[in-house]
Design a protein around this motif. Structure first.
Motif, mmCIF file in Angstrom:
data_model
loop_
_atom_site.group_PDB
_atom_site.id
_atom_site.type_symbol
_atom_site.label_atom_id
_atom_site.label_comp_id
_atom_site.label_asym_id
_atom_site.label_seq_id
_atom_site.Cartn_x
_atom_site.Cartn_y
_atom_site.Cartn_z
ATOM 1 N N LEU A 32 -9.192 4.110 1.525
ATOM 2 C CA LEU A 32 -8.093 4.938 2.036
ATOM 3 C C LEU A 32 -8.600 5.864 3.134
ATOM 4 O O LEU A 32 -7.964 6.035 4.169
ATOM 5 N N LEU A 53 0.823 -1.208 0.000
ATOM 6 C CA LEU A 53 0.000 0.000 0.000
ATOM 7 C C LEU A 53 0.858 1.258 0.000
ATOM 8 O O LEU A 53 0.706 2.124 -0.865
ATOM 9 N N PHE A 54 1.769 1.373 0.956
ATOM 10 C CA PHE A 54 2.499 2.627 1.107
ATOM 11 C C PHE A 54 3.661 2.731 0.128
ATOM 12 O O PHE A 54 3.859 3.764 -0.491
ATOM 13 N N LEU A 72 -8.929 4.268 6.518
ATOM 14 C CA LEU A 72 -7.733 3.930 7.285
ATOM 15 C C LEU A 72 -7.388 5.100 8.191
ATOM 16 O O LEU A 72 -7.279 6.224 7.725
ATOM 17 N N GLY A 127 0.721 6.470 8.661
ATOM 18 C CA GLY A 127 -0.090 7.584 8.175
ATOM 19 C C GLY A 127 0.549 8.908 8.539
ATOM 20 O O GLY A 127 0.654 9.813 7.711
ATOM 21 N N LEU A 182 -5.022 8.439 7.087
ATOM 22 C CA LEU A 182 -4.971 8.897 5.699
ATOM 23 C C LEU A 182 -6.110 9.880 5.463
ATOM 24 O O LEU A 182 -7.250 9.486 5.299
#
Lengths: 345, 153, 529
Positions: C29, B138-139, C32, C400, C35
């Motif tokens: 997204l 994901l990141f 989460l 994040g 984010l």
């Protein structure tokens, strides 16, 4: 995604039946290989993607210009040979404290192996290094190429009573301290231009720092300030809402051919405030890496597609090689302390 | 300890501490123009702290012996320790490796079953690994966030 | 009705798949913790680089609307708002989830997001020119008064006692002054290099909400009895949607406030949900129900959040002045494609612009459908065992926070604030006012100092801040807000005295018998100080 899930499932089945020690061993080795792939030592630079640190937030002019300027870094010719750098470039944003956060990090903590470059903004970072206790200055950074030059322009609102710089200066002479001039922030090119004009015309005008160029432009459009210095590219775009009185540069600009320079208007202001943008590396980077970058970076900036995109986004370009940038930095490092001396006290 | 009769009392004491801290840091050896807003904030905090104290004193009611235990230190401390070590090593060792160990440690320490239960242990290891793989995809791959790699990754 | 001509462009297979993909990705997204919409859009911009302008903007627009709504999922299910805008949703949404009504809360959230969103886009389509003129009128003084107006509602947001709430808010403002002075550039409170760039609002948000939640989870994890796992709750989608549609008052309060806040340039977009929540509470017949699981709270907050999206693009598209932090990032996305905000956008680039705006309207429909679908299938999140949940939230919070501005300092600040907030919450402090303070502090300070500079050059600072129709309107609103707070505080006091008197009477009647019960009621009244 489906395949991945399937392999994960299979992996889980297998792992559940195997012993704990065996598993951790496997895990350890896989993590180590992963680390080895990303952290391999540099030999035959460059062999992996290169980062560019931008000291401002994403979406700003410096950010998107940096992204466009580095667009063609991995371009190859017909024979598969790299045209410029030969590796993709990714952008990392480290905004904060008007750019100081990112540049401090870059000068003190960034790896000195050529895999982390940074975008510079002259005169901003030089002025900051003079005014504040920063970890960076012109001596511990090495430029490798310049992609753009955005002069500051003097603007007033659409309905303003001023039509020339002379109108504004005359008013300021009659009413000292009554003229407010907005700019993107402290010690950016706009601030330098403001100081130069005040000095050259011998007037007392007030600088109102905004939160970035967009905010400063808004103050002019909304009539909250009497005038403003702003980026030529942004001003050219907003022609309908403002009047551009003069350009703070040595020559007129192709974007605004009708607008005179401050010099033509009778005030001795040079190009000290022009906002130069380019790439640099920290001092201590191996000389062969620097010379490789110095050779390839200007080629990358001059790529046809990059130049086309720059034109499309109204970004004023000026490609300069390492030696030219070095000379420009040295000149600014000499002239800025004189200007900023009055502010320092 | 006549003061600590209820959590309102503790809150009042803590507030006074914060007010003092704010006053000292924003008034002691600072420039009035630069610290204008911090000073205003510090003064308002002090006023509110005073009001709170007065209210608490006025409303003193004896809750007595059944004062509830606010924090279970014994349960909490291992977690805080894992967090502190994790944050310390984060940049030195690398984000993904340390995060993997932090995730696994928290799962093991705070799992409901016995820590030595091997079967559950393996399950937790698998979950941690899958979580880290998803996080990496994901990141790193999808969002192109480049975390510091440190020694490992 | 020019926009109707370009609707066909939205319904190509390519654009539709971008819309659906962007909405789905945005919802996930956004859900989460850590984010925020601003970040999601910023991270997506490089992807749109190689796309056609219309396609790139459609993707960004879909992400923008979807992440704003997605942040509510984590706010409701785990009490960690995905973005500052979702704080108000967490206040009542998580309470509903604790009562086993999580599914219901999620349905309300997406239905009102849809309604608010559509109203916002319609405003954008039909009222752009007049609203753009209004947006320009907001200078430093007006924005300063808006910040003060925001501060007056701090005390009533999310905390049991007005004083504790105000105190938390002012502490938030004090925290926001860490870092460089906005006008002079001098550092303040920078005792370590980690504080150099101050406290980022999203880092603070993640720390203040996620870390206490993590610590609460691990604290409860050992005692199996306490770890009562709630179900998502049985709820009929249709019934929930229909009920939502009958809450016209909450919906209209939310949408109207969202539209107004969205148009005002500056960081205001983040507070739309909180302002709407506060107003819905004040205008409700039963203000006491708010904060204990009141559907109207979720409805007002979420309709305001999404009603803000369309109008925040009004000043952006016409004047290149963004109405919210996310719109500011979107500006970069526009410029990259050579679309320069201004009148020419609607003439020279009419096709791209209208396709983009129309796609936002269609994106609302997808957000509703996909959101309701996800809501039905998000029950497993609540059933995740506490230790996995704690570890996941913690690691996500760290990643994040790091990705906001690639800063390790932010991670440290996030964790520190979080641990302090955990202890603070044990004493009755709540995170929402602190975050609100951190948002409002810089708006108040920057604009006050800017206004002061301008005022000094003109007719004087005081005159500059109190002249003009907008300023006077704002000041009136501030006074009204304070007066109302004082009035309701007095009402509360009367109620408290009545309870105390009742208690005394009962004490006399029951003598020693009712001691334990009295302690209970005492706790409640103390909480209401």
């Amino acid at each position: 995604m489906y395949q991945l899930r399937k392999t994960c499932q299979r992996k889980r089945m297998y792992q559940l039946t195997s012993k704990l020690s065996k598993l951790s061993l496997m895990l350890g080795t896989s993590l180590l290989t992963l680390a080895a792939v990303t952290n391999a030592n540099a030999e035959g630079y460059p062999e992996r993607p290169i980062g560019v640190m931008v000291a401002y937030g994403p979406g700003g002019a410096t950010d998107f210009q940096a992204r466009i300027a580095t667009l063609s870094s991995a371009l190859e010719d017909k024979e598969g040979k790299p045209v410029s750098i030969g590796q993709p470039i990714y952008v990392t944003n480290k905004p904060g404290a008007g750019g100081r956060k990112g540049w401090n990090w870059f000068a003190s903590k960034a790896p000195k192996d050529g895999y982390m470059l940074a975008a510079y903004n002259v005169p901003h970072f030089i002025a900051q290094s003079i005014m504040f206790d920063t970890k960076y200055n012109v001596d511990n950074l090495e430029p490798v190429g310049n992609w753009g030059a955005d002069p500051a322009v003097l603007i007033v609102g659409k309905d303003s009573e001023f039509n020339t710089v002379k109108d504004l200066v005359d008013f300021a002479k009659a009413n000292p301290g009554k003229i407010t001039v907005s700019g993107a922030g402290k010690f950016v090119g706009h601030h330098i231009a403001h100081l130069q004009l005040a000095k050259a015309a011998g007037i007392d005008i007030k600088y109102v720092p905004g939160k970035g160029g967009v905010d400063a432009l808004k103050l002019v459009k909304g009539g909250q300030v009497k005038a403003g210095f702003n980026n030529l590219s942004d001003a050219a775009r907003a022609k309908g809402d403002i009047k551009v009185l003069a350009v703070a540069d040595n020559e007129r600009h192709t974007f605004l051919p009708d607008v005179p320079t401050l010099k033509e208007s009778g005030f001795d202001v040079d190009d000290s405030s022009v906002n130069f943008r380019g790439l640099m590396v920290p001092k201590g980077t191996p000389p062969e890496v620097i010379s490789y970058l110095a050779k390839t970076v200007p080629t990358m900036f001059n790529d046809k597609k990059t130049q086309g995109k720059m034109k499309q986004t109204n970004s004023p370009v000026k490609t300069m090689n390492r030696d030219e940038v070095k000379a420009m930095w040295a000149a600014r490092a000499k002239s800025l302390p004189v200007l900023l001396n009055d502010l320092k006290k | 300890m006549i003061w600590f009769k209820s959590k309102e009392h503790i809150a009042a004491i803590v507030t006074v501490g914060i007010a003092l801290l704010a006053l000292v840091t924003s008034f002691y050896k600072t420039d009035a123009e630069v610290y204008l807003f911090p000073r205003i904030a510090a003064i308002i905090i002090t006023i509110l702290a005073t009001v709170l104290i007065v209210k608490v004193i006025k409303n003193t009611t004896n809750i007595g012996s059944n004062f509830p235990k606010l924090i279970k230190w014994k349960t909490l401390l291992p977690g805080l320790a894992v967090g502190a070590v994790y944050l310390f090593l984060l940049e030195i060792v690398g984000f993904y490796v340390t995060s993997f160990f932090a995730y696994f440690s928290i799962c093991v320490i705070y799992g409901r079953c016995d820590m030595t239960n091997r079967k559950r242990g393996i399950f937790k290891l698998v979950v941690s690994t899958i979580f880290m793989i998803v996080l990496f995809l994901l990141f790193w791959n999808l969002l192109h966030v480049r975390t510091p790699t440190g020694w490992l990754i | 009705m020019e926009f109707l001509n370009y609707f066909g462009n939205v319904f190509t297979i390519y654009h539709m798949s971008l819309l659906i993909g962007g909405t789905l990705a945005g919802l996930i997204l956004g859900a989460l913790p850590g984010l925020s919409p601003t970040m999601a859009v910023a991270l997506m911009i490089p992807f749109t680089f190689h796309m056609e302008p219309a396609a790139g903007l459609i993707l960004l627009g879909a992400m923008y609307t979807a992440t704003v709504a997605g942040g509510a999922i984590s706010a409701i299910l785990v009490n960690v708002p995905g973005a500052p805008a979702n704080i108000a949703t967490a206040l009542d949404g998580h309470k509903l989830a604790n009562q086993g009504r999580a599914a219901e809360a999620l349905y309300y959230c997406f239905t009102s997001s849809f309604i608010g969103g559509v109203i916002g886009i319609i405003v954008l389509i039909f009222f752009t020119p007049p609203l753009a003129k209004l947006a320009l009128k907001f200078g430093p003084t007006e924005l300063f008064w808006i910040a003060i107006l925001g501060i007056t509602i701090i005390g009533t947001i999310g905390s049991k006692s007005v004083i504790m709430g105000l105190l938390s808010g002012i502490i938030g403002i004090a925290l926001s002054t860490i870092g460089a002075n906005p006008m002079l550039g001098e550092d303040r409170f920078v005792y370590t290099e980690h504080l150099e760039s101050g406290i980022h609002i999203v880092a603070a948000l993640i720390g203040l909400f996620a870390i206490p939640q993590v610590l609460n989870l691990i604290e409860k994890s050992r005692d199996a009895k306490d770890a009562a796992v709630h179900d998502l709750g049985e709820s009929n989608v249709l019934q929930a949607v229909l009920f939502n549609l009958t809450r016209i008052k909450a919906l209209s309060i939310g949408s109207i406030i969202g539209v107004i806040v969205g148009v005002i340039p500056g960081a205001g977009g983040q507070i739309a949900g909180l302002v709407a929540y506060d107003q819905a509470k004040k205008l409700s017949k039963d203000p006491d129900k708010f904060g204990h699981g009141e559907p109207d709270g979720v409805i007002a907050a979420e309709s305001a959040n999404n009603a803000m999206v369309g109008p925040s693009l009004v000043p952006l598209l016409t004047l290149s002045i963004p109405g919210s932090p996310t719109a500011a990032v979107l500006l970069g996305g526009l410029l990259i494609h050579g679309l320069f905000p201004g009148p020419t956008l609607f003439t020279d680039h009419a096709e791209v612009t209208w396709t983009f705006i129309n796609s936002l309207l269609v994106a609302q429909v997808f957000m509703l459908i996909i959101g309701l679908f996800l809501s039905r299938h998000s029950g497993w999140i609540i059933k995740v065992p506490a230790h996995f949940m704690a570890a996941t939230i913690f690691i996500l919070a760290v990643f994040g926070t790091y990705s906001i501005q690639s800063s390790y300092s932010d991670v440290l600040i996030m964790a520190t604030l979080g641990v302090f907030m955990y202890f603070g919450s044990k004493l009755g402090f709540s995170p929402a006012p602190v975050v609100l303070g951190i948002i409002l502090g810089p708006i108040a300070e920057d604009n006050f100092l800017q206004g002061k500079l301008i005022g000094e050059a003109g007719d004087g600072v005081f005159a500059y801040f109190t002249s003009g129709v907008l300023n006077i309107t704002m000041i009136t609103l501030v006074i009204l807000s304070i007066a109302y707070s004082a009035y309701s505080e007095a009402k509360m006091n009367k109620l408290k005295q009545k309870v105390l008197a009742d208690k005394e009477r009962r004490l006399k009647n029951n003598n020693i018998k009712g001691n334990n019960k009295d302690d209970d009621s005492d706790n409640k009244t103390q909480g209401a100080i």
